[in-house]
Design an enzyme around this catalytic site. Structure first.
Site, short mmCIF file in Angstrom:
data_model
loop_
_atom_site.label_atom_id
_atom_site.label_comp_id
_atom_site.label_asym_id
_atom_site.label_seq_id
_atom_site.Cartn_x
_atom_site.Cartn_y
_atom_site.Cartn_z
N ASP A 5 0.87 -1.18 0.00
CA ASP A 5 0.00 0.00 0.00
C ASP A 5 0.90 1.22 0.00
O ASP A 5 1.68 1.43 0.93
CB ASP A 5 -0.89 -0.03 1.24
CG ASP A 5 -1.59 1.31 1.52
OD1 ASP A 5 -1.73 2.12 0.57
OD2 ASP A 5 -2.00 1.52 2.67
N GLU A 23 -3.69 4.29 -2.59
CA GLU A 23 -4.09 3.86 -1.25
C GLU A 23 -5.59 4.01 -1.02
O GLU A 23 -6.24 3.10 -0.49
CB GLU A 23 -3.33 4.67 -0.19
CG GLU A 23 -3.72 4.24 1.22
CD GLU A 23 -2.92 4.93 2.30
OE1 GLU A 23 -2.60 4.28 3.31
OE2 GLU A 23 -2.64 6.14 2.15
N GLU A 24 -6.14 5.14 -1.40
CA GLU A 24 -7.57 5.37 -1.17
C GLU A 24 -8.42 4.35 -1.92
O GLU A 24 -9.42 3.85 -1.39
CB GLU A 24 -7.95 6.79 -1.59
CG GLU A 24 -7.43 7.88 -0.67
CD GLU A 24 -6.04 8.36 -1.03
OE1 GLU A 24 -5.54 9.29 -0.39
OE2 GLU A 24 -5.43 7.76 -1.95
N CYS A 150 6.03 7.84 -6.02
CA CYS A 150 6.17 8.67 -7.22
C CYS A 150 4.89 9.49 -7.39
O CYS A 150 4.16 9.71 -6.44
CB CYS A 150 6.48 7.79 -8.42
SG CYS A 150 7.99 6.81 -8.22
N ALA A 152 2.33 12.12 -7.08
CA ALA A 152 2.15 13.32 -6.27
C ALA A 152 3.26 13.50 -5.22
O ALA A 152 3.52 14.61 -4.77
CB ALA A 152 0.79 13.28 -5.58
#
Length: 238
Positions: A5, A23-24, A150, A152
């Site tokens: 994650d 992740e979201e 990587c 953002a």
């Protein structure tokens, strides 16, 4: 297989607000993961979060602004001896780099190496049965990862791949590396892994060459080779 994650230091990131990236999305398709936010503090530099048994309930398409729910998902992942899905997710948070050159400082590379190693050294889930054919002491499953830190976060694709390959080697794990459409990166990593195997280089050898690369970068902004190209041209060969 251990699944990485690409976490925020506050696990789950913007899953309950406005975020919708790696992740979201994982937290949305496996909503049981959201419960981890209730008892997980901010991850320290030497910490990771391991979640075993998360079930997938949702299908989706798209990414970020194009993300859409597609319907229910029928998770057919086998169940272990404790009645959990045989999945294991490890959350590791990368640093955010406001400027591209800053990530090549040796201390920051060391931090990312330690963070990745912390996650990949995570213990495997218990065996499927009590047969004793595979135990936590005898094997570690491969890890599925990709362009961690990587996007953002501003991480360099090749540096982050190298960091994860090094930590996986130290953790004695095979790697399934997903480049997410980065075809040139895929070709470069394949060539680099072949080079490592043929040259019989150790993690220590690679680390020494990384230090040389960062030293050159700190003294000259005119370096044109990416870090993989530099290592392939300068690492000692056996």
């Amino acid at each position: 297989m251990l699944q990485v994650d690409f976490a925020n230091k506050f696990v789950g990131g913007g899953v309950l607000s406005g975020g919708c990236v790696q992740e979201e999305i994982r937290f949305l398709i496996c909503p049981e993961l959201i419960a981890s936010r209730l008892f997980t503090e901010q991850l320290a530099d030497n910490e990771c979060l391991i979640v075993t048994g998360a079930e997938r309930y949702n299908d989706y398409e798209g990414y970020s602004s194009t993300f859409r729910w597609k319907g229910d998902h029928n998770d057919k992942t086998p169940i272990d001896a404790w009645g959990r899905r045989c999945t294991q997710i490890v959350a590791i948070d990368a640093l955010t780099f406001p400027s591209y050159p800053s990530q090549f400082r040796p201390g920051l590379i060391r931090r990312e190496l330690n963070k990745s190693y912390c996650g990949l050294l995570a213990p495997p889930p218990p065996p499927l049965s009590d047969s004793g054919e595979a135990t936590a002491a005898s094997w570690l499953p491969a890890v599925a990862t990709g362009n961690w830190g990587c996007g953002a976060f501003g991480g360099d694709l090749r540096l982050k791949a190298l960091i994860q390959l090094m930590s996986a080697a130290e953790a004695s794990r095979d790697v399934l590396y997903l480049t997410f459409g980065e075809k040139q990166l895929c070709r470069e990593l394949a060539a680099f892994c072949l080079f490592l195997t043929q040259s019989q280089l150790t993690v220590g050898d690679v680390w020494k060459s990384i230090q040389t690369y960062t030293d050159i970068r700190s003294k000259s902004a005119r370096i044109t080779e990416n870090i993989l190209e530099f290592l392939m041209s300068t690492c000692p060969k056996i």
